[in-house]
Write an enzyme that holds these catalytic residues in place. Structure first.
Site, PDB file in Angstrom:
ATOM      1  N   LYS A 107       0.841  -1.330   0.051  1.00  0.00           N
ATOM      2  CA  LYS A 107       0.045  -0.026  -0.079  1.00  0.00           C
ATOM      3  C   LYS A 107       0.939   1.253   0.152  1.00  0.00           C
ATOM      4  O   LYS A 107       2.203   1.044   0.553  1.00  0.00           O
ATOM      5  CB  LYS A 107      -0.976   0.079   1.387  1.00  0.00           C
ATOM      6  CG  LYS A 107      -2.298   0.831   0.909  1.00  0.00           C
ATOM      7  CD  LYS A 107      -3.068   0.032   0.326  1.00  0.00           C
ATOM      8  CE  LYS A 107      -4.598   0.681   0.160  1.00  0.00           C
ATOM      9  NZ  LYS A 107      -5.411  -0.257  -0.675  1.00  0.00           N
TER      10      LYS A 107
HETATM   11  P1  NAD Z   1     -13.036   7.325  -2.975  1.00  0.00           P
HETATM   12  O1  NAD Z   1     -11.946   8.087  -2.883  1.00  0.00           O
HETATM   13  O2  NAD Z   1     -13.198   6.924  -4.631  1.00  0.00           O
HETATM   14  O3  NAD Z   1     -14.412   7.203  -2.216  1.00  0.00           O
HETATM   15  C1  NAD Z   1     -14.270   7.534  -0.875  1.00  0.00           C
HETATM   16  C2  NAD Z   1     -15.605   8.068  -0.395  1.00  0.00           C
HETATM   17  O4  NAD Z   1     -15.815   8.018   0.892  1.00  0.00           O
HETATM   18  C3  NAD Z   1     -16.066   9.409  -0.917  1.00  0.00           C
HETATM   19  O5  NAD Z   1     -17.213   9.609  -1.283  1.00  0.00           O
HETATM   20  C4  NAD Z   1     -15.796  10.265   0.430  1.00  0.00           C
HETATM   21  O6  NAD Z   1     -16.341  11.400   0.270  1.00  0.00           O
HETATM   22  C5  NAD Z   1     -16.298   9.240   1.365  1.00  0.00           C
HETATM   23  N1  NAD Z   1     -16.031   9.522   2.762  1.00  0.00           N
HETATM   24  C6  NAD Z   1     -14.566   9.755   3.369  1.00  0.00           C
HETATM   25  N2  NAD Z   1     -14.612   9.847   4.634  1.00  0.00           N
HETATM   26  C7  NAD Z   1     -15.777   9.855   4.852  1.00  0.00           C
HETATM   27  C8  NAD Z   1     -16.915   9.651   6.002  1.00  0.00           C
HETATM   28  N3  NAD Z   1     -16.050  10.048   7.344  1.00  0.00           N
HETATM   29  N4  NAD Z   1     -18.063   9.322   6.201  1.00  0.00           N
HETATM   30  C9  NAD Z   1     -18.717   9.273   5.088  1.00  0.00           C
HETATM   31  N5  NAD Z   1     -18.044   9.072   3.793  1.00  0.00           N
HETATM   32  C10 NAD Z   1     -16.523   9.459   3.916  1.00  0.00           C
HETATM   33  O7  NAD Z   1     -12.227   5.754  -2.773  1.00  0.00           O
HETATM   34  P2  NAD Z   1     -12.552   4.231  -2.930  1.00  0.00           P
HETATM   35  O8  NAD Z   1     -11.876   3.849  -3.763  1.00  0.00           O
HETATM   36  O9  NAD Z   1     -14.197   4.177  -3.099  1.00  0.00           O
HETATM   37  O10 NAD Z   1     -12.342   3.572  -1.575  1.00  0.00           O
HETATM   38  C11 NAD Z   1     -13.287   3.586  -0.657  1.00  0.00           C
HETATM   39  C12 NAD Z   1     -12.833   2.384   0.518  1.00  0.00           C
HETATM   40  O11 NAD Z   1     -12.752   1.179  -0.313  1.00  0.00           O
HETATM   41  C13 NAD Z   1     -11.629   2.456   1.085  1.00  0.00           C
HETATM   42  O12 NAD Z   1     -11.447   1.953   2.283  1.00  0.00           O
HETATM   43  C14 NAD Z   1     -10.667   1.653   0.098  1.00  0.00           C
HETATM   44  O13 NAD Z   1      -9.547   1.434   0.856  1.00  0.00           O
HETATM   45  C15 NAD Z   1     -11.608   0.280  -0.179  1.00  0.00           C
HETATM   46  N6  NAD Z   1     -11.099  -0.244  -1.465  1.00  0.00           N
HETATM   47  C16 NAD Z   1     -11.455   0.548  -2.392  1.00  0.00           C
HETATM   48  C17 NAD Z   1     -11.041  -0.362  -3.763  1.00  0.00           C
HETATM   49  C18 NAD Z   1     -11.183   0.238  -5.116  1.00  0.00           C
HETATM   50  O14 NAD Z   1     -10.963  -0.516  -6.095  1.00  0.00           O
HETATM   51  N7  NAD Z   1     -11.222   1.465  -5.463  1.00  0.00           N
HETATM   52  C19 NAD Z   1     -10.805  -1.614  -3.742  1.00  0.00           C
HETATM   53  C20 NAD Z   1     -10.799  -2.198  -2.327  1.00  0.00           C
HETATM   54  C21 NAD Z   1     -10.936  -1.591  -1.221  1.00  0.00           C
END
Ligand code: NAD
Length: 419
Positions: A107
């Site tokens: 990461k």
């Molecule tokens: P992103 O940046 O596209 O979206 C994150 C979202 O969370 C945004 O809408 C943001 O406003 C919101 N957010 C942040 N803090 C918040 C809070 N306290 N309360 C409510 N909403 C809040 O990120 P993503 O890629 O969608 O990732 C989201 C999660 O999924 C993370 O934990 C990431 O590690 C995990 N994840 C992502 C992927 C991927 O392919 N993108 C894969 C596996 C896991």
């Protein structure tokens, strides 16, 4: 090792100790399994539009090199520090091992508020971050992907920067790229679609109907918005959504197409409605069939876990549930069916693996082939986890983590210790 500290790292360590006790792993092997192989910290100077220069701190942690190159996302967020990045790298290792992917976990990230950067500044920071990482990454060493605060465009800048230094196009250096730059069909949607596929599998087991089921989604970025769209398409009712700017709740169901259009236009949920606003602290404990935390870590703590009123908790985010909450959910196993993060959001890394394989071979599959292979792999993992949980009378998280940790342990033991 005191390089790693902070609440998120403590959580990963605590989870690992619980699994190590359950698997009866000897003390002498535990540190070797838990502590990351490499941790890199860099300074990224960037000329800002204001004429000044800012220096951002960047990180990359490569957890283990036992099964192949390391693989993992890059997070641009204010919370990023060495402990958080290390915890996320460790979780990636168990996730890849559970899915049977030939990777160790990694990461990376930069401590930055992306909302405050202009497009030019974001590009400069992205390119500088990759340029500083060049000595430590490579298609057979460590492969990056998007995470919170980064996206397809950032991956295209990473790939271009790495390629310019190599004097040739090396598209396999990152995954989650746009299809036009060597990415794969289906990667952008993979995590969210995978979450919904597994929710459907859980519903089958629990004899629940997707149609008309009430769903709440925290986080409306890549994972949350795709999950919301797919749940809506399958006839579920999205009764609650939130992001960092606003939370909305409507028992009758929110208009997902309008929410998506609003976020596409404005970049956030704020401003969508005044009447439907809900205190964000209350969102997770509303009554619903499915709760999808898809934002950030540690949002479900002990008190929230005691008050959850969902039938299925589908962990789209990494590490949304604290160890305290886990103990409570363990006792509430018959009420709340947990799809643990390392299973639930593994669609992203599975399709990243497909993207890497396609890039290495220069042989590209269509979307249908990508998604059918994805769902096949998710079904296999789901069955393995649920079967083990039932057989050993443990939680789904314990079963999933145990399968992941055991795979890495066996690989380390059969390879032995060099020299
Ligand atoms: P992103 O940046 O596209 O979206 C994150 C979202 O969370 C945004 O809408 C943001 O406003 C919101 N957010 C942040 N803090 C918040 C809070 N306290 N309360 C409510 N909403 C809040 O990120 P993503 O890629 O969608 O990732 C989201 C999660 O999924 C993370 O934990 C990431 O590690 C995990 N994840 C992502 C992927 C991927 O392919 N993108 C894969 C596996 C896991």
């Amino acid at each position: 090792m005191d390089t790693y500290s902070g609440p998120v790292f403590e959580m990963a360590r605590h989870q690992f100790e619980t699994i190590a006790n359950y698997l009866e792993i000897p003390e002498s092997l535990r540190a070797r399994l838990l502590y990351p192989k490499r941790a890199i910290t860099i300074a990224c100077p960037v000329n800002l539009d204001s004429g000044t220069t800012a220096v951002f701190q960047g990180f990359r942690v490569q957890h283990h090199l036992t099964l192949g190159p390391t693989k993992g996302g890059t997070r641009f967020a204010t919370t990023v520090d060495m402990g958080e990045v290390a915890a996320l790298a460790i979780w990636m290792s168990w996730k890849c091992a559970l899915a049977g992917l030939p990777y160790g976990g990694a990461k990376g990230g930069v401590t930055v508020d992306v909302a405050k950067l202009s497009g030019r500044e974001l590009e400069a920071l992205s390119r500088r971050y990759m340029q500083e990482m060049i000595p430590f990454v490579g298609p057979h060493i460590d492969v990056m992907a998007p995470d919170m605060g980064t996206n397809e465009q950032v991956m295209a800048w990473f790939m271009d920067t790495y390629s310019m230094y190599q004097g040739k196009t090396v598209s396999e250096i990152v995954t989650g790229k746009p299809v036009s730059s060597g990415g794969t069909e289906g990667r952008r949607e993979a995590t969210g679609l995978g979450v919904v596929h597994l929710i459907a599998r859980a519903m089958e087991r629990l004899a629940m109907q997707m149609k008309g089921s009430r769903c709440i989604i925290q986080g409306f970025g890549n994972v949350g918005s795709v999950a919301a769209e797919e749940l809506d398409r399958r006839g579920a009712r999205i009764v609650g959504v939130s992001d960092h700017s606003a939370s909305y709740f409507d028992r009758r169901g929110l208009d997902v197409a309008r929410l998506l259009a609003h976020v596409r236009r404005t970049g956030k949920l704020e401003g969508f409605s005044c009447e439907l606003l809900l205190n964000p602290a209350l969102m997770l404990v509303q009554e619903c069939d499915v709760l999808v935390p898809a934002a950030t870590e540690r949002v479900i703590d002990g008190p929230v876990a005691s008050n959850l009123k969902c039938r299925i908790l589908a962990e789209g985010a990494n590490g949304p549930t604290t160890p305290d909450a886990d103990q409570i959910l363990d006792r509430r196993r018959s009420e709340v069916f947990v799809i643990p993060d390392i299973l639930c959001n593994s669609g992203g890394v599975i399709v990243s693996y497909f993207e890497w394989v396609q890039g290495l071979q220069r042989l590209f599959w269509d979307r249908e082939a990508v998604l059918s292979r994805l769902f096949g792999k998710l079904d296999e993992s789901f069955e393995k986890v649920v079967r083990k949980a039932e057989k050993d009378q443990v939680s789904n998280r314990t079963a999933a983590m145990a399968l992941g940790v055991q795979t890495v342990l066996e690989a380390k033991q059969t390879r032995g210790l060099f020299p």
